[in-house]
Write a protein that holds these residues in place. Structure first.
Motif, PDB file in Angstrom:
ATOM      1  N   THR A 492      -7.181   6.642   4.612  1.00  0.00           N
ATOM      2  CA  THR A 492      -5.823   6.102   4.543  1.00  0.00           C
ATOM      3  C   THR A 492      -5.068   6.687   3.353  1.00  0.00           C
ATOM      4  O   THR A 492      -3.886   7.069   3.472  1.00  0.00           O
ATOM      5  CB  THR A 492      -5.865   4.561   4.441  1.00  0.00           C
ATOM      6  OG1 THR A 492      -6.595   4.042   5.559  1.00  0.00           O
ATOM      7  CG2 THR A 492      -4.467   3.971   4.449  1.00  0.00           C
ATOM      8  N   SER A 493      -5.722   6.773   2.224  1.00  0.00           N
ATOM      9  CA  SER A 493      -5.085   7.365   1.031  1.00  0.00           C
ATOM     10  C   SER A 493      -4.753   8.832   1.268  1.00  0.00           C
ATOM     11  O   SER A 493      -3.689   9.323   0.852  1.00  0.00           O
ATOM     12  CB  SER A 493      -6.017   7.231  -0.178  1.00  0.00           C
ATOM     13  OG  SER A 493      -6.238   5.876  -0.487  1.00  0.00           O
ATOM     14  N   GLU A 496      -1.730   8.973   3.369  1.00  0.00           N
ATOM     15  CA  GLU A 496      -0.572   8.560   2.557  1.00  0.00           C
ATOM     16  C   GLU A 496      -0.021   9.769   1.801  1.00  0.00           C
ATOM     17  O   GLU A 496       1.199  10.001   1.760  1.00  0.00           O
ATOM     18  CB  GLU A 496      -0.986   7.469   1.567  1.00  0.00           C
ATOM     19  CG  GLU A 496      -1.115   6.090   2.158  1.00  0.00           C
ATOM     20  CD  GLU A 496       0.204   5.325   2.100  1.00  0.00           C
ATOM     21  OE1 GLU A 496       1.266   5.987   1.960  1.00  0.00           O
ATOM     22  OE2 GLU A 496       0.170   4.086   2.218  1.00  0.00           O
ATOM     23  N   LYS A 499       1.692  12.184   4.144  1.00  0.00           N
ATOM     24  CA  LYS A 499       3.052  11.727   4.478  1.00  0.00           C
ATOM     25  C   LYS A 499       4.066  12.165   3.428  1.00  0.00           C
ATOM     26  O   LYS A 499       5.222  12.454   3.730  1.00  0.00           O
ATOM     27  CB  LYS A 499       3.094  10.190   4.589  1.00  0.00           C
ATOM     28  CG  LYS A 499       2.634   9.633   5.899  1.00  0.00           C
ATOM     29  CD  LYS A 499       3.164   8.209   6.104  1.00  0.00           C
ATOM     30  CE  LYS A 499       2.792   7.252   4.993  1.00  0.00           C
ATOM     31  NZ  LYS A 499       3.413   5.916   5.204  1.00  0.00           N
ATOM     32  N   TRP A 594       2.529   3.620  11.276  1.00  0.00           N
ATOM     33  CA  TRP A 594       1.569   3.258  10.233  1.00  0.00           C
ATOM     34  C   TRP A 594       1.043   1.830  10.417  1.00  0.00           C
ATOM     35  O   TRP A 594      -0.064   1.496  10.020  1.00  0.00           O
ATOM     36  CB  TRP A 594       2.234   3.407   8.872  1.00  0.00           C
ATOM     37  CG  TRP A 594       1.293   3.361   7.714  1.00  0.00           C
ATOM     38  CD1 TRP A 594       1.032   2.302   6.894  1.00  0.00           C
ATOM     39  CD2 TRP A 594       0.480   4.445   7.236  1.00  0.00           C
ATOM     40  NE1 TRP A 594       0.110   2.639   5.943  1.00  0.00           N
ATOM     41  CE2 TRP A 594      -0.249   3.956   6.123  1.00  0.00           C
ATOM     42  CE3 TRP A 594       0.292   5.761   7.630  1.00  0.00           C
ATOM     43  CZ2 TRP A 594      -1.151   4.752   5.408  1.00  0.00           C
ATOM     44  CZ3 TRP A 594      -0.600   6.559   6.925  1.00  0.00           C
ATOM     45  CH2 TRP A 594      -1.306   6.052   5.829  1.00  0.00           C
TER      46      TRP A 594
END
Length: 776
Positions: A492-493, A496, A499, A594
């Motif tokens: 997930t990081s 992130e 993105k 998301w």
């Protein structure tokens, strides 16, 4: 005169010889002789006995009687009689000597294809069905004859078979022989017979696509899934379509979805600077099931007719202490599992894992990964063989998602990845980056997954809307009916940062662990823990669709997964061709979708409310999930990608509604019969003995009131004309009326003296460990 030990050996050998004669395994005697000659054991009799013990599973795969008048068979038997007396058993031929012997591929097929001027490589090009069908048919015919198979069938997957039809497949068996007017026999099996068959399409569930006066149904070979032998029959995996070309099976849409995935995947990867020749979904299926004593099974009409218990008082012991999970095998079940595993090896199914599951008498087996359509074919055969072999061990196999109340039900975890023809896994960051030379491809692919889950979560929920799953989803034994994905904090990081414009290799962290014992070395584990509460977690190099039901044919599940990924790849490619940069397109998709990433506890009390506030797909009712198929968004999804036309999609909704309603009707009728034919008579006998029912025990009037409620609800269901409304009423009957009546029945069982109870109890069904006798 032989010694007692020698006599015992001779008697054992005689019983094995009788087994060979009775079961008839072509070529097995010759194989045994060859093995003895090669191994030169010091005790050939013991060797032969062990050999036949290991080979006995061949009976379970099924072979026709060989002709003992055959000269080769007589010679082998004579040679065997002269050899017995020499060795120590050797297991060097097992299971490698058995594996894949009855699958027409690789080295097995090579011998027979060469005689026709072909090689096994020709089978890898599906065009052989158009250009070399006669030669392949001749090779298959000779292979079948060499293995005692002189019957063939196009083996297909009708709609609506899950949980009811053994193996969930359809098959029409045809002899390879023709019968001449002069009384002689010949052979009539050519390329046309191999490639296509014809049968009645109207008698299978078809959602209105067929009728008695328009009944044509056609089976067409699937060249991507290998031909195999069971018993005297060559099985030819096939699609099943109507005279108009409409799919009325589970397999055809899956193959179309794989095709769409490959087309759009090739297109997108080319735009990203990576030239691949194709793309396919690969899966590995973890099959859960119960094994219960067959004698007790025969005393449960509900299990026999519906696969689940509609009533039953829970015993003092269940799964409270987690003492069953991955525990030592019950010996009766273990012998059954051995035979299952060996039988699967013979037809080339790589069954690698077996273990006990959480609930008593619950088990799991799992193969290695493979191409989706082949793995699904194999899983259908896994379920059929488990049922058949369990019966031979005086056990009954149960695949229904929730056969017992109060303990865990069963699922079929669908481990899913995407790969190119060279074996490069698009969910493996190191592989895809090394093969493509493009760091950005992996995060773009992951972005496409996130978009697909959020946009088409309703179709994921629909795909797992089997009747049994309504009892299981969200019950702290399976993920909730909320479609989200777990990526873990590390991934997930990483996304992130992606993105925000950072493109870098994804390097999953690991951490070093110690047991605190000096003599045991340190070891590494993934930085991310496992989240078993997510319906679709990323497990490192794969996603695992954990919410799938155990009785399901997972063709629809994988049709949906392939289609939604093809849709994401197409959407990305369209924008890139329109002038947008690939990383911008992927980042925008992550921003928009998301919300479906959830790394928390899916069993938490707050999650349903949070999921609703996020706007995620939360569809508790299986009936409402099925209805999503009829939405314009979804008919257009399948139609645009040429996976299913709108009539085909709507037909599937109709079949699923009918299956749901029909399942519930059978369950309710079983409950009525069991109350009338078992429970009421039991209460009356108890009253006749004691003058009154036991204290706190519901009486005959209470039971008759239950029957009246059930019959009224059934009539309400049967009178409804609209299929969705009918299924919705059936769901109320099942989850409310039947549950209310069950409580009354279970209260009777709890208080009635055991001598009056005629149905098998949960104690008798679930605790095989407490009864190790041969009769279970």
């Amino acid at each position: 005169m032989p010694s007692p030990a020698g006599l015992a050996k001779s008697q054992t050998m005689t019983s094995h010889t009788e087994y060979l004669v009775q079961q008839g395994v072509p070529g097995l005697l010759n194989d045994l002789v060859e093995s003895i000659v090669a191994a030169k054991p010091t005790d050939a009799l013991s060797y032969a006995c062990k050999y036949l013990d290991n080979k006995r599973n061949m009976q379970l795969v099924g072979h026709n009687m060989f002709d003992l008048t055959n000269t080769n068979s007589q010679g082998a038997l004579k040679t065997l009689n002269t050899l017995v007396g020499m060795g120590s058993p050797s297991s060097s031929r097992f299971p490698t000597s058995v594996y894949g012997k009855h699958v027409f591929k690789g080295v097995v097929a090579e011998e027979f294809l060469r005689a026709q001027g072909l090689t096994s490589a020709d089978l890898d090009d599906p065009s052989w069905t158009k250009t070399k069908a006669d030669q392949v048919a001749a090779a298959v015919l000779e292979w079948g004859k060499a293995n005692g198979a002189d019957v063939f069938t196009h083996w297909f997957q009708p709609l609506g078979g899950a949980g009811l039809r053994p193996g969930a497949t359809g098959q029409v068996h045809n002899s390879v022989y023709c019968f001449n007017r002069d009384g002689s026999m010949g052979v009539d099996f050519d390329g046309k017979a191999l490639v296509k068959g014809e049968t009645d399409g109207s008698s299978y569930p078809n959602g209105g696509l067929r009728a008695t006066h328009t009944a044509g149904g056609y089976t067409i070979i699937d060249p991507s899934s290998p031909i195999f032998i069971r018993g005297d029959t060559v099985h030819i995996p096939a699609c099943f379509v109507t005279w108009h070309g409409h799919s009325i099976d589970e397999k055809t849409p899956l193959l179309r979805a794989q095709q769409a995935l490959s087309k759009e995947g090739i297109r997108l990867m080319k735009l990203l600077g990576w030239d691949i020749k194709g793309l396919q979904a690969n899966i590995g299926l973890e099959q859960e099931f119960f094994l219960v004593p067959r004698e007790a099974y025969y005393k449960r009409p509900d299990l026999q007719l519906t696969g689940r218990t509609v009533l039953g008082y829970f015993p003092p012991r269940g799964q409270e202490l987690c003492d069953h999970y991955m525990g030592a095998f019950n010996q009766l079940a273990l012998e059954c599992m051995k035979d299952i595993q060996n039988a699967l090896y013979a037809i080339g199914i790589p069954m690698r894992t077996r273990h006990r599951e959480v609930a008593p008498n619950q088990y799991e087996c799992a193969p290695l990964f493979g191409v989706a359509q082949t793995q699904i074919d194999q899983n259908l055969m896994v379920m059929q063989l488990i049922e058949e072999i369990a019966a031979q061990h005086n056990l009954a196999a149960l695949f229904q998602e929730k056969p017992f109340s109060g303990i865990n039900g069963s699922g079929k975890h669908n481990n899913w990845s995407l790969g190119d023809p060279n074996g490069i896994n698009l969910f493996n960051p190191k592989q895809v980056t090394a093969a493509s030379g493009k760091t950005e491809i992996f995060p773009i692919v992951m972005s496409a997954v996130v978009r697909a889950v959020d946009k088409h979560g309703d179709m994921m929920r629909m795909a797992i809307a089997s009747p049994g799953n309504d009892f299981r989803l969200g019950a702290c034994e399976a993920p909730p009916a909320i479609m989200s994905t777990y990526l873990g904090e590390d991934m997930t990081s990483y996304l992130e940062e992606f993105k925000k414009g950072t493109v870098k290799p994804y390097e999953p962290k690991v951490k070093t662990m110690s047991c605190g014992v000096d003599m045991i070395g340190d070891f590494t584990v993934p930085a991310e823990d496992r989240n078993r509460t997510s319906p679709f977690p990323y497990g490192g190099n794969r996603f695992e669709f954990r919410a799938v039901g155990s009785s399901q044919n997972v063709s629809l599940v994988n049709t949906v997964l392939c289609t939604m990924m093809a849709d994401s790849f197409k959407a990305f490619a369209d924008e890139i061709e329109g002038g947008a940069t690939a990383t911008t397109v992927a980042a925008k998709a992550l921003d928009a979708h998301w919300r479906c990433i959830f790394n928390g506890n899916g069993y938490g009390e707050s999650w349903p409310a949070e999921a609703t506030s996020r706007g995620l797909w939360k569809i508790d009712s299986g009936v409402e999930a099925i209805a999503c198929l009829e939405n314009t968004k979804n008919t257009q999804l399948f139609d645009t990608l040429k996976v299913m036309s709108t009539p085909e999609t709507l037909a599937r909704a109709e079949v699923m509604f009918n299956q749901y309603t029909g399942t519930v009707e059978m369950e309710a009728k079983c409950m009525i019969d069991m109350i009338r034919q078992h429970i009421v008579p039991s209460v009356k006998k108890s009253i006749a003995r004691a003058g009154a029912p036991p204290t706190g025990c519901p009486g005959v009037a209470d039971l008759e009131s239950c029957v009246a409620k059930l019959e009224a609800s059934l009539h309400h269901v049967e009178s409804e004309g609209n299929l969705k409304a009918k299924a919705a009423l059936a769901r109320v009957l099942r989850l409310e009326t039947m549950d209310e009546c069950r409580k009354v029945c279970d209260a009777v069982e709890a208080r009635l003296p055991a001598e009056f109870w005629t149905l098998a109890t949960y104690k008798e069904l679930l605790f095989l460990d407490s009864n190790q006798s041969a009769k279970c």
